[in-house]
Design a protein around this motif. Structure first.
Motif, PDB file in Angstrom:
ATOM      1  N   THR A 127       0.828  -1.201   0.000  1.00 18.88           N
ATOM      2  CA  THR A 127       0.000   0.000   0.000  1.00 18.88           C
ATOM      3  C   THR A 127       0.864   1.254   0.000  1.00 18.88           C
ATOM      4  O   THR A 127       0.605   2.212  -0.745  1.00 18.88           O
ATOM      5  N   PHE A 128       1.917   1.246   0.814  1.00 18.71           N
ATOM      6  CA  PHE A 128       2.820   2.400   0.880  1.00 18.71           C
ATOM      7  C   PHE A 128       3.490   2.640  -0.468  1.00 18.71           C
ATOM      8  O   PHE A 128       3.587   3.787  -0.925  1.00 18.71           O
ATOM      9  N   ILE A 129       3.948   1.572  -1.117  1.00 21.06           N
ATOM     10  CA  ILE A 129       4.618   1.708  -2.416  1.00 21.06           C
ATOM     11  C   ILE A 129       3.653   2.269  -3.456  1.00 21.06           C
ATOM     12  O   ILE A 129       4.009   3.159  -4.250  1.00 21.06           O
ATOM     13  N   LEU A 130       2.416   1.764  -3.457  1.00 20.87           N
ATOM     14  CA  LEU A 130       1.432   2.227  -4.433  1.00 20.87           C
ATOM     15  C   LEU A 130       1.105   3.700  -4.220  1.00 20.87           C
ATOM     16  O   LEU A 130       1.032   4.489  -5.182  1.00 20.87           O
ATOM     17  N   VAL A 131       0.920   4.100  -2.960  1.00 21.62           N
ATOM     18  CA  VAL A 131       0.619   5.503  -2.656  1.00 21.62           C
ATOM     19  C   VAL A 131       1.792   6.394  -3.046  1.00 21.62           C
ATOM     20  O   VAL A 131       1.616   7.467  -3.656  1.00 21.62           O
ATOM     21  N   LEU A 132       3.003   5.956  -2.728  1.00 16.98           N
ATOM     22  CA  LEU A 132       4.178   6.741  -3.037  1.00 16.98           C
ATOM     23  C   LEU A 132       4.353   6.906  -4.550  1.00 16.98           C
ATOM     24  O   LEU A 132       4.622   8.014  -5.044  1.00 16.98           O
ATOM     25  N   ALA A 133       4.182   5.792  -5.303  1.00 16.92           N
ATOM     26  CA  ALA A 133       4.316   5.854  -6.757  1.00 16.92           C
ATOM     27  C   ALA A 133       3.253   6.759  -7.369  1.00 16.92           C
ATOM     28  O   ALA A 133       3.529   7.515  -8.316  1.00 16.92           O
ATOM     29  N   THR A 134       2.037   6.732  -6.825  1.00 16.85           N
ATOM     30  CA  THR A 134       0.958   7.578  -7.336  1.00 16.85           C
ATOM     31  C   THR A 134       1.263   9.047  -7.077  1.00 16.85           C
ATOM     32  O   THR A 134       0.995   9.915  -7.931  1.00 16.85           O
ATOM     33  N   LEU A 135       1.831   9.347  -5.914  1.00 18.23           N
ATOM     34  CA  LEU A 135       2.204  10.731  -5.621  1.00 18.23           C
ATOM     35  C   LEU A 135       3.295  11.220  -6.575  1.00 18.23           C
ATOM     36  O   LEU A 135       3.277  12.376  -7.018  1.00 18.23           O
ATOM     37  N   SER A 179      -3.948   0.905 -16.654  1.00 13.48           N
ATOM     38  CA  SER A 179      -5.215   0.737 -15.925  1.00 13.48           C
ATOM     39  C   SER A 179      -5.398  -0.709 -15.485  1.00 13.48           C
ATOM     40  O   SER A 179      -5.905  -0.965 -14.384  1.00 13.48           O
ATOM     41  N   PHE A 180      -4.966  -1.677 -16.309  1.00 12.86           N
ATOM     42  CA  PHE A 180      -5.034  -3.085 -15.923  1.00 12.86           C
ATOM     43  C   PHE A 180      -4.075  -3.371 -14.770  1.00 12.86           C
ATOM     44  O   PHE A 180      -4.449  -3.989 -13.769  1.00 12.86           O
ATOM     45  N   CYS A 181      -2.836  -2.904 -14.903  1.00  8.43           N
ATOM     46  CA  CYS A 181      -1.833  -3.175 -13.873  1.00  8.43           C
ATOM     47  C   CYS A 181      -2.216  -2.538 -12.540  1.00  8.43           C
ATOM     48  O   CYS A 181      -1.951  -3.105 -11.475  1.00  8.43           O
ATOM     49  N   LEU A 182      -2.831  -1.361 -12.570  1.00 11.75           N
ATOM     50  CA  LEU A 182      -3.231  -0.694 -11.334  1.00 11.75           C
ATOM     51  C   LEU A 182      -4.469  -1.330 -10.727  1.00 11.75           C
ATOM     52  O   LEU A 182      -4.626  -1.353  -9.494  1.00 11.75           O
ATOM     53  N   ALA A 183      -5.366  -1.844 -11.561  1.00 14.52           N
ATOM     54  CA  ALA A 183      -6.597  -2.451 -11.044  1.00 14.52           C
ATOM     55  C   ALA A 183      -6.294  -3.659 -10.168  1.00 14.52           C
ATOM     56  O   ALA A 183      -7.024  -3.930  -9.195  1.00 14.52           O
TER      57      ALA A 183
END
Length: 786
Positions: free
Chosen positions: A50-58, A375-379
Motif C-alpha cells: 500500500t505504501f509503495i502504491l501511494v508513493l508511486a501515485t504521488l 489501468s489493468f496493472c493498477l486495477a
C-alpha cells in the motif's frame, strides 16, 4: 493450498464450479502455475505494498502537474509531405493566406475624418501584437497610390469607397455594401498562433476594436484559423466530457450491479488513480494535452471500469460459492489471463496508430495504449487492497434477480434457442449495413462543423451576412513562355472570371484583372492595353501591398482568390473540380493551373490522415487476431472471435453511409475504438468457453451456456458504460463529436449482440466440436475455475 486436487475432489457444486485445466493446458500467455504465483502475491495483505502504491501515485501526480495544454492547434500534416512542400512554395510566392476576418459595426459616418484615424490606430495596435504578420483594412487600402485615379486619394465619400472596391482586390472584405460594417483581414503566423493561444489573441484583438469606437460595439471573428481553434477546443472539451461520463456511469453501474456503495467507491478510486498515472505519463514523456491525446482520458477510464467490473464479478461469485479467504486468490487466477489479454488487444489497436504520419495521432496511440495497460496493472493491486476490506458478503448472498439478469436471459434466447434465425438476421443486418457503405463520402473540407447555437457559428453568420464567409481558395496560374503578354489571354481571363463569379456557390473573386483593365481603360487615349499594364507592374511600377498577394513580379504568376459560400464538403469538392476544369479549358493552353491555399492544404492533410487511419484499422485487425489466437491457444477460435466483431465495424461504416456522416479523421477513429473495445467481450466469453471445453465430457452447448452465464452480466454492464458515455456526446453542439457519439454508441450495442447472440449461434451451427482431450481424473494439478 486453495486448489482441489483431482476432478472428484469435494467442494461446492453447481453450474458455476468446475476445475482448472492442467498447467500444460493453461489459457493464454500465463500458465496455471504462473497465475497461481501472481494470485498468491496479490492476495497477500501488507502495508508495504500500500505504501509503495501511494508513493508511486504521488510521484506520478507530480509529473501530472507538469502536463500542459497544447497550444499548437490542429495539424494533420507533416513537413515532409508533398502537399506541405507545395503549400510552402505557394506561401513563399504569394505570402501567407491563413488569415482572420474581423468585423465590427463602427457606428460612424464614412466621411467622418475621425473614422480613418481610428482605423489606423487599431491597425497599429494589432500589428504590434506577437504573431501578427499583417493587418489590412480600409484605411490601408485607401492609402494605395493608384496612377490615373487621383479622385480616389481624397477624403472618404461613398463614391470613393465604391471606386476602391472596383479596382483593388479584397476590398469587399473590408467594408460592407451599406458601409456600416468594417472588416479587418489579419494574417497570422500559424506556427506561433494557433489553438488556445490564437483564441486568446483574438479576444485581445476584439478588445482593441471594441475600445476604439464609440459605444464599444462588439466585433466578430471568422476564418479558417478560428474554425481550427474551435474544432480543437470543442473536441478536447467533449473528450473530457466523454471521460467524465464514463466515470459517472461506471460508478452507477457498479452500484447497480453489485448492490453496494463500496463497489462504486472501488471503481471510482481505480479510475481516478489510473487517470493520474496517465497524466503523469504524459508529463514524463513531454506529451501535451491536445485534440488526439485528450481522448485518452475517456478510454482509460472505461478500460479501468471494465477490468474492475470483471474482478468484482469473479470475486462476488467466489464469495457466494463459499470460498471465503481463498476467494481473492481464486478470483485473480480466473481473470488474470483474459483481462490482461483484453488490455493487450485494446492497447495493440491504439498502438497501431503509431504508424500514422501525424505526430499528434502517434502521441495519442502511445498514450492511450500505455494508459490501457496501466489501468489493468493498477486495477490488480487496488482491488486486492480494497475487495476484502470494502466488499464482504456471505456465501449464497446476492439478492433477487434484477433487470440485468432479465436482460441476460432475454439476450440468451436467440443464440441458444434460435441459432439459425439469429445467424440469418445477423447476416441480413451486415448486408443492410454494407449497402450503406457506398454512400459514405470523405469529408475533405473543414466546412463549418458547428451547429448554429454555438458562439462561433453566430459570429461567422454575422460576417457571412455583411462581408464574406471567410472561406476561400486560390487559383494559381503560372505563364508558359511569356503567354501572359498576349492580349487575348487577358480577354480570356476576364471572360473566365465573369463566369466564375456567376457560378452557384461562389460569393466573390479577387484578382488584379479589374485593376489591369480599368487602368488600361483610363489610359486608352495613349493606346495602353491590358497586357502592357501587366508588364509595367512586373517591370517596376510601384506596387502596394494590396496587389503583391495577387501577382508575383519575379515569375509573373497570377493568383485568383475565390471566396465561396458555406456548403457541404461534397458541394465544395464539386465546386473546386468544376472551377479547375473551366480554368483548364479556358486558359490551360497558356498557363499551368493549380489549386492552392490553406483550404487546399487542409484538404490534402485530411485525406492523408483518413487513409493512414484506414491502414491502421487493418493493422489492428491483424495484430488483435494474432493475440486472440495466442490467448485461446487455437487459430480456429482466434479467427472465430473476429466474426461477431464484424458487426460493430459494419455498424460504424453502415451508419455513416445511411446517416450521411462523412468520413473524416474523427469518425474513422470510431471504427478503431469500437473494434479495440468490443473484442474484449469476445475474449472473456471465449476464454470461459474454452475453460469449459477443457474440463472434458460435456457437450458444446452446455459449455456455451455455462460460459454465457458466467460472463453475460459483466459484459452487459461494461457495454452499458461505453454506450451511455458515448450517447452523452450526441448532445454536443459540434457535429463531428455528435457523429462520434452516435457511431460508438451504435457499435457498442452491435458488439454486445455479436458476442452474446451471434457467437453462440455460430459455434453451434458451424459444428465447432473441439477435439480437446478430457482431463484425466488422476491429473496431478487441477483446480477449481470458479
Amino acid at each position: 493450498m486453495i486448489f482441489k486436487r483431482g476432478r472428484n475432489s469435494s467442494g461446492p457444486a453447481g453450474p458455476d464450479h468446475g476445475e482448472f485445466p492442467e498447467s500444460g493446458q493453461g489459457s493464454g500467455i500465463f500458465s496455471f502455475f504462473q497465475r497461481e504465483k501472481i494470485a498468491a502475491v496479490l492476495a497477500e495483505q501488507g502495508r508495504g505494498r500500500t505504501f509503495i502504491l501511494v508513493l508511486a501515485t504521488l510521484v506520478m501526480a507530480g509529473f501530472a502537474f507538469q502536463t500542459r495544454l497544447d497550444n499548437s492547434g490542429v495539424s494533420f500534416g507533416t513537413g515532409d509531405a508533398e502537399s506541405a512542400r507545395a503549400h510552402q512554395a505557394f506561401v513563399r510566392t504569394f505570402g501567407i493566406d491563413d488569415y482572420l476576418l474581423l468585423a465590427v459595426a463602427h457606428g460612424m459616418e464614412i466621411p467622418d475624418p475621425d473614422l480613418r484615424k481610428r482605423i489606423k490606430k487599431i491597425r497599429e495596435s494589432i500589428t504590434g501584437l506577437d504573431g501578427i504578420l499583417e493587418v489590412t483594412d480600409l484605411e490601408k487600402a485607401a492609402s494605395t497610390d493608384l496612377p490615373g485615379f487621383p479622385e480616389l486619394s481624397g477624403p472618404w465619400t461613398p463614391s470613393v469607397i465604391t471606386g476602391l472596391g472596383q479596382l483593388l482586390p479584397g476590398v469587399s472584405q473590408l467594408v460592407s455594401q451599406d458601409m456600416k460594417i468594417l472588416g479587418l483581414v489579419i494574417r497570422i503566423d500559424n506556427e506561433r498562433l494557433n489553438g488556445f493561444r490564437l483564441e486568446n489573441r483574438v479576444s485581445r484583438i476584439k478588445k482593441i476594436i471594441r475600445e476604439a469606437f464609440p459605444g464599444h460595439p462588439p466585433s466578430f471573428a471568422a476564418g479558417l484559423p478560428v474554425l481550427r481553434a474551435a474544432f480543437e477546443r470543442y473536441n478536447l472539451i467533449n473528450a473530457l466530457i466523454f471521460g467524465g461520463l464514463g466515470l459517472v456511469f461506471g460508478t452507477l453501474v457498479a452500484f447497480y450491479l453489485f448492490k453496494t456503495l463500496w463497489a462504486s467507491v472501488l471503481v471510482l478510486i481505480s479510475s481516478l488513480i489510473s487517470l493520474v498515472w496517465v497524466l503523469g505519463l504524459m508529463g514524463l514523456l513531454g506529451i501535451r494535452i491536445n485534440l488526439a491525446s485528450g481522448l485518452s482520458f475517456g478510454f482509460v477510464l472505461i478500460a479501468s471500469c471494465t477490468t474492475v467490473f470483471h474482478i468484482l464479478s469473479a470475486y462476488q461469485a467466489n464469495i457466494k460459492a463459499g470460498h471465503g479467504k481463498n476467494a481473492l486468490a481464486r478470483t485473480y487466477i480466473q481473470i488474470l489471463s483474459p483481462c490482461f489479454m483484453c488490455a493487450l488487444t485494446t492497447a495493440a489497436g491504439f498502438f497501431s496508430l503509431c504508424i500514422s504520419p501525424v505526430p499528434m495521432v502517434r502521441q495519442a496511440g502511445v498514450v492511450i495504449g500505455l494508459g490501457v495497460i496501466l489501468s489493468f496493472c493498477l486495477a490488480l493491486p487496488l482491488t486486492s487492497l480494497g475487495l476484502p476490506r470494502l466488499i464482504k458478503q456471505t456465501p449464497g448472498s446476492g439478492g433477487l434477480p434484477d433487470r440485468l439478469d432479465r436482460a441476460a436471459r432475454i439476450l440468451k434466447l436467440p443464440g441458444f434457442h434460435f441459432p439459425r434465425a439469429t445467424l440469418v438476421l445477423g447476416l441480413v443486418f451486415c448486408l443492410a449495413m454494407a449497402l450503406g457503405i457506398p454512400h459514405i463520402r470523405t469529408n475533405r473540407h473543414l466546412a463549418l462543423p458547428m451547429l448554429n447555437r454555438t458562439p462561433e457559428a453566430k459570429e461567422m453568420a454575422f460576417i457571412r451576412e455583411h462581408l464574406s464567409t471567410g472561406y476561400s481558395f486560390s487559383l494559381v496560374m503560372a505563364p508558359r513562355s511569356g503567354s501572359f503578354d498576349s492580349r487575348q489571354f487577358w480577354y480570356d481571363l476576364l471572360a473566365f472570371e465573369k463566369k466564375i463569379r456567376e457560378m452557384e456557390g461562389v460569393e466573390s473573386l479577387d484578382s488584379v484583372t479589374p485593376l489591369v483593365f480599368r487602368t488600361a481603360l483610363r489610359f486608352s487615349h495613349a493606346g495602353i492595353m491590358p497586357e502592357q499594364i501587366y508588364q509595367q507592374i512586373r517591370s517596376g511600377m510601384p506596387v502596394h501591398g494590396m496587389i503583391t498577394p495577387f501577382l508575383d513580379k519575379d515569375s509573373g504568376a497570377l493568383r485568383l482568390v475565390v471566396h465561396i459560400r458555406d456548403q457541404s464538403p461534397d458541394q465544395i469538392e464539386a465546386l473546386l473540380q468544376e472551377i479547375k476544369d473551366r480554368a483548364e479549358k479556358s486558359l490551360g493552353r497558356r498557363a499551368d493551373i493549380t489549386l492552392a491555399g490553406q483550404m487546399i492544404y487542409l484538404r490534402s492533410q485530411t485525406t492523408g490522415l483518413v487513409a493512414s487511419q484506414l491502414r491502421t484499422l487493418f493493422l489492428a485487425l491483424g495484430v488483435i487476431t494474432l493475440f486472440m489466437m495466442v490467448q485461446l491457444r487455437s487459430p480456429v477460435l482466434g479467427l472465430l472471435s473476429l466474426v461477431p466483431n464484424v458487426l460493430p465495424l459494419m455498424t460504424v461504416f453502415g451508419v455513416m453511409g445511411w446517416m450521411e456522416i462523412g468520413l473524416d479523421p474523427l469518425t474513422i477513429f470510431a471504427a478503431v475504438i469500437s473494434f479495440g473495445l468490443s473484442v474484449d467481450d469476445s475474449i472473456h466469453y471465449l476464454t470461459a468457453f474454452r475453460y469449459e471445453l477443457l474440463k472434458g465430457g460435456r457437450p458444446v452447448l452446455l459449455c456455451l451456456g455455462r460460459a454465457y452465464d458466467r460472463t453475460a452480466r459483466a459484459l452487459i454492464s461494461t457495454t452499458a458504460v461505453l454506450f451511455f458515455s458515448s450517447a452523452g456526446l450526441v448532445f454536443s453542439s459540434f457535429s463531428h463529436v455528435f457523429s462520434l457519439g452516435v457511431l460508438v454508441a451504435a457499435a457498442s450495442l452491435a458488439a454486445l449482440a455479436g458476442d452474446l447472440m451471434v457467437l453462440p449461434a455460430l459455434v453451434q451451427k458451424t459444428g465447432l466440436m473441439y477435439k480437446h482431450r478430457a482431463i484425466p481424473t488422476n491429473s496431478k494439478q487441477t483446480g477449481s475455475y470458479d
